[in-house]
Design a protein around this motif. Structure first.
Motif, PDB file in Angstrom:
ATOM      1  N   CYS A 142      49.285 -53.585 -26.471  1.00  0.00           N
ATOM      2  CA  CYS A 142      48.283 -52.634 -26.951  1.00  0.00           C
ATOM      3  C   CYS A 142      47.653 -53.252 -28.182  1.00  0.00           C
ATOM      4  CB  CYS A 142      48.921 -51.295 -27.297  1.00  0.00           C
ATOM      5  SG  CYS A 142      47.737 -50.089 -27.954  1.00  0.00           S
ATOM      6  N   THR A 143      46.368 -53.532 -28.099  1.00  0.00           N
ATOM      7  CA  THR A 143      45.649 -54.105 -29.234  1.00  0.00           C
ATOM      8  C   THR A 143      44.548 -53.133 -29.646  1.00  0.00           C
ATOM      9  OG1 THR A 143      44.084 -55.281 -27.801  1.00  0.00           O
ATOM     10  CG2 THR A 143      46.085 -56.476 -28.464  1.00  0.00           C
ATOM     11  N   ASP A 144      44.046 -53.296 -30.863  1.00  0.00           N
ATOM     12  CA  ASP A 144      42.904 -52.503 -31.287  1.00  0.00           C
ATOM     13  C   ASP A 144      42.032 -53.350 -32.196  1.00  0.00           C
ATOM     14  OD1 ASP A 144      43.323 -51.232 -34.327  1.00  0.00           O
ATOM     15  OD2 ASP A 144      45.209 -51.751 -33.328  1.00  0.00           O
ATOM     16  N   HIS A 145      40.756 -53.043 -32.159  1.00  0.00           N
ATOM     17  CA  HIS A 145      39.797 -53.747 -33.018  1.00  0.00           C
ATOM     18  C   HIS A 145      38.602 -52.841 -33.272  1.00  0.00           C
ATOM     19  CE1 HIS A 145      37.159 -54.688 -29.582  1.00  0.00           C
ATOM     20  NE2 HIS A 145      38.257 -54.930 -28.921  1.00  0.00           N
ATOM     21  N   PRO A 146      37.814 -53.145 -34.301  1.00  0.00           N
ATOM     22  CA  PRO A 146      36.640 -52.315 -34.609  1.00  0.00           C
ATOM     23  C   PRO A 146      35.708 -52.209 -33.399  1.00  0.00           C
ATOM     24  CG  PRO A 146      37.043 -53.882 -36.363  1.00  0.00           C
ATOM     25  CD  PRO A 146      37.961 -54.267 -35.227  1.00  0.00           C
ATOM     26  N   HIS A 147      35.104 -51.042 -33.241  1.00  0.00           N
ATOM     27  CA  HIS A 147      34.202 -50.844 -32.102  1.00  0.00           C
ATOM     28  C   HIS A 147      32.940 -50.097 -32.537  1.00  0.00           C
ATOM     29  CE1 HIS A 147      33.233 -50.940 -27.896  1.00  0.00           C
ATOM     30  NE2 HIS A 147      33.118 -49.617 -27.835  1.00  0.00           N
ATOM     31  N   PHE A 148      33.068 -48.800 -32.826  1.00  0.00           N
ATOM     32  CA  PHE A 148      31.934 -48.022 -33.305  1.00  0.00           C
ATOM     33  C   PHE A 148      32.096 -47.799 -34.803  1.00  0.00           C
ATOM     34  CE2 PHE A 148      31.999 -46.055 -28.865  1.00  0.00           C
ATOM     35  CZ  PHE A 148      30.983 -46.868 -28.397  1.00  0.00           C
ATOM     36  N   THR A 149      31.249 -48.416 -35.580  1.00  0.00           N
ATOM     37  CA  THR A 149      31.307 -48.241 -37.025  1.00  0.00           C
ATOM     38  C   THR A 149      30.623 -46.937 -37.418  1.00  0.00           C
ATOM     39  OG1 THR A 149      29.296 -49.546 -37.257  1.00  0.00           O
ATOM     40  CG2 THR A 149      31.404 -50.726 -37.473  1.00  0.00           C
ATOM     41  N   GLU A 150      30.926 -46.443 -38.594  1.00  0.00           N
ATOM     42  CA  GLU A 150      30.377 -45.158 -39.061  1.00  0.00           C
ATOM     43  C   GLU A 150      28.859 -45.127 -39.024  1.00  0.00           C
ATOM     44  OE1 GLU A 150      32.137 -44.808 -42.915  1.00  0.00           O
ATOM     45  OE2 GLU A 150      34.041 -44.095 -42.111  1.00  0.00           O
ATOM     46  N   ASN A 151      28.213 -46.252 -39.328  1.00  0.00           N
ATOM     47  CA  ASN A 151      26.752 -46.282 -39.400  1.00  0.00           C
ATOM     48  C   ASN A 151      26.078 -46.133 -38.034  1.00  0.00           C
ATOM     49  OD1 ASN A 151      27.740 -48.978 -38.834  1.00  0.00           O
ATOM     50  ND2 ASN A 151      25.629 -49.677 -39.094  1.00  0.00           N
ATOM     51  N   LEU A 152      26.821 -46.233 -36.934  1.00  0.00           N
ATOM     52  CA  LEU A 152      26.230 -46.068 -35.613  1.00  0.00           C
ATOM     53  C   LEU A 152      26.037 -44.602 -35.230  1.00  0.00           C
ATOM     54  CD1 LEU A 152      28.150 -48.822 -33.608  1.00  0.00           C
ATOM     55  CD2 LEU A 152      25.787 -48.892 -34.451  1.00  0.00           C
ATOM     56  N   PHE A 153      26.729 -43.708 -35.907  1.00  0.00           N
ATOM     57  CA  PHE A 153      26.654 -42.278 -35.585  1.00  0.00           C
ATOM     58  C   PHE A 153      25.482 -41.629 -36.322  1.00  0.00           C
ATOM     59  CE2 PHE A 153      31.037 -43.432 -34.708  1.00  0.00           C
ATOM     60  CZ  PHE A 153      31.262 -42.799 -33.501  1.00  0.00           C
ATOM     61  N   PRO A 154      24.794 -40.670 -35.685  1.00  0.00           N
ATOM     62  CA  PRO A 154      23.635 -40.035 -36.310  1.00  0.00           C
ATOM     63  C   PRO A 154      23.991 -39.051 -37.416  1.00  0.00           C
ATOM     64  CG  PRO A 154      24.058 -39.038 -34.187  1.00  0.00           C
ATOM     65  CD  PRO A 154      25.013 -40.195 -34.326  1.00  0.00           C
ATOM     66  N   GLU A 155      25.247 -38.643 -37.483  1.00  0.00           N
ATOM     67  CA  GLU A 155      25.710 -37.756 -38.552  1.00  0.00           C
ATOM     68  C   GLU A 155      27.106 -38.242 -38.959  1.00  0.00           C
ATOM     69  OE1 GLU A 155      27.251 -34.088 -35.794  1.00  0.00           O
ATOM     70  OE2 GLU A 155      25.183 -34.062 -36.466  1.00  0.00           O
ATOM     71  N   PRO A 156      27.626 -37.772 -40.066  1.00  0.00           N
ATOM     72  CA  PRO A 156      28.918 -38.290 -40.533  1.00  0.00           C
ATOM     73  C   PRO A 156      29.995 -38.228 -39.448  1.00  0.00           C
ATOM     74  CG  PRO A 156      27.945 -36.890 -42.209  1.00  0.00           C
ATOM     75  CD  PRO A 156      27.080 -36.762 -40.986  1.00  0.00           C
ATOM     76  N   GLU A 158      33.802 -40.551 -38.472  1.00  0.00           N
ATOM     77  CA  GLU A 158      34.702 -41.656 -38.771  1.00  0.00           C
ATOM     78  C   GLU A 158      34.529 -42.779 -37.751  1.00  0.00           C
ATOM     79  OE1 GLU A 158      39.407 -42.215 -39.909  1.00  0.00           O
ATOM     80  OE2 GLU A 158      38.668 -40.263 -39.283  1.00  0.00           O
ATOM     81  N   ALA A 159      34.746 -44.012 -38.171  1.00  0.00           N
ATOM     82  CA  ALA A 159      34.671 -45.164 -37.278  1.00  0.00           C
ATOM     83  C   ALA A 159      35.693 -45.009 -36.150  1.00  0.00           C
ATOM     84  CB  ALA A 159      34.933 -46.450 -38.055  1.00  0.00           C
ATOM     85  N   GLU A 160      35.356 -45.558 -35.007  1.00  0.00           N
ATOM     86  CA  GLU A 160      36.243 -45.532 -33.838  1.00  0.00           C
ATOM     87  C   GLU A 160      36.665 -46.957 -33.507  1.00  0.00           C
ATOM     88  OE1 GLU A 160      36.914 -42.820 -31.510  1.00  0.00           O
ATOM     89  OE2 GLU A 160      35.609 -41.270 -32.345  1.00  0.00           O
ATOM     90  N   ARG A 161      37.979 -47.163 -33.411  1.00  0.00           N
ATOM     91  CA  ARG A 161      38.521 -48.465 -33.022  1.00  0.00           C
ATOM     92  C   ARG A 161      38.746 -48.449 -31.511  1.00  0.00           C
ATOM     93  NH1 ARG A 161      39.896 -51.693 -37.092  1.00  0.00           N
ATOM     94  NH2 ARG A 161      41.392 -52.889 -35.869  1.00  0.00           N
ATOM     95  N   LEU A 162      38.578 -49.609 -30.871  1.00  0.00           N
ATOM     96  CA  LEU A 162      38.812 -49.728 -29.439  1.00  0.00           C
ATOM     97  C   LEU A 162      40.257 -50.162 -29.211  1.00  0.00           C
ATOM     98  CD1 LEU A 162      37.539 -49.614 -26.565  1.00  0.00           C
ATOM     99  CD2 LEU A 162      37.243 -52.085 -26.783  1.00  0.00           C
ATOM    100  N   TYR A 163      41.020 -49.298 -28.554  1.00  0.00           N
ATOM    101  CA  TYR A 163      42.391 -49.614 -28.148  1.00  0.00           C
ATOM    102  C   TYR A 163      42.340 -50.153 -26.728  1.00  0.00           C
ATOM    103  CZ  TYR A 163      44.575 -47.663 -32.250  1.00  0.00           C
ATOM    104  OH  TYR A 163      45.000 -47.446 -33.542  1.00  0.00           O
TER     105      TYR A 163
END
Length: 171
Positions: A142-156, A158-163
């Motif tokens: 099981c690995t995880d890495h950055p995927h959706f950073t906070e700046n990609l969302f139109p409103e506040p 949290e960042a989403e990591r890809l597992y």
């Protein structure tokens, strides 16, 4: 074709792929779970209809008590993406999340996937533990890495990591 398995308390659950008639039940399950981001009822109708072979329904006595909403990403065809794992409040504390994901991997639309993926926020420790436990139980990484950073969302948001869990042996 439904698949069945026994729960820890000897109640029988039926696991099966979703159908269009399950859209409303999926929406209610997510709403009642109270721990998941509720999407529109239309969203669940689309998933139950167009992605039914990659969405799992768990029923007890004809009532939906658990579900996995997922799909096969076109850009990563060897993966099966978990959008949501929903567990009815009365089924919590019974290892239902792990059971749902194991049964989900048996669905016709998922069983040839080499990877299970999901995005998880840093504050969602229960989901992180769930995915790590499933990987451990299945004997894969099981690995995880950055995927959706906070700046990609139109409103506040949290960042989403890809597992990423796997690779699974080919059937």
């Amino acid at each position: 074709m439904p698949m069945t398995a026994a729960t820890d308390d000897n109640d029988t659950l039926t696991y099966r792929a979703a159908t269009p008639e399950d859209g409303a039940a999926l929406w209610r399950l997510v709403r009642d779970a109270g721990t998941l981001e509720l999407n529109s009822a239309y969203f669940y109708l689309i998933f139950a209809t167009d992605f039914g072979e990659t969405c799992l329904i768990a029923e007890r006595d004809g009532v939906t008590v658990g579900a996995v909403v997922g799909y096969r990403p076109p850009r990563d065809p060897d993966a099966a993406f978990v959008w949501q794992v929903g567990v009815a409040p009365q089924m919590r504390g019974k290892g239902m999340g792990k059971k749902l994901l194991r049964e989900w991997l048996k669905l016709p639309g998922v069983r040839d996937a080499r990877w299970m993926t999901a995005t998880i926020t840093a504050d969602n420790v229960p989901s992180q533990k769930l995915f790590k436990a499933v990987a451990r139980d299945l004997g894969v990484d099981c690995t995880d890495h950055p995927h959706f950073t906070e700046n990609l969302f139109p409103e506040p948001h949290e960042a989403e990591r890809l597992y990423r869990i796997g690779p699974f042996a080919q059937p």
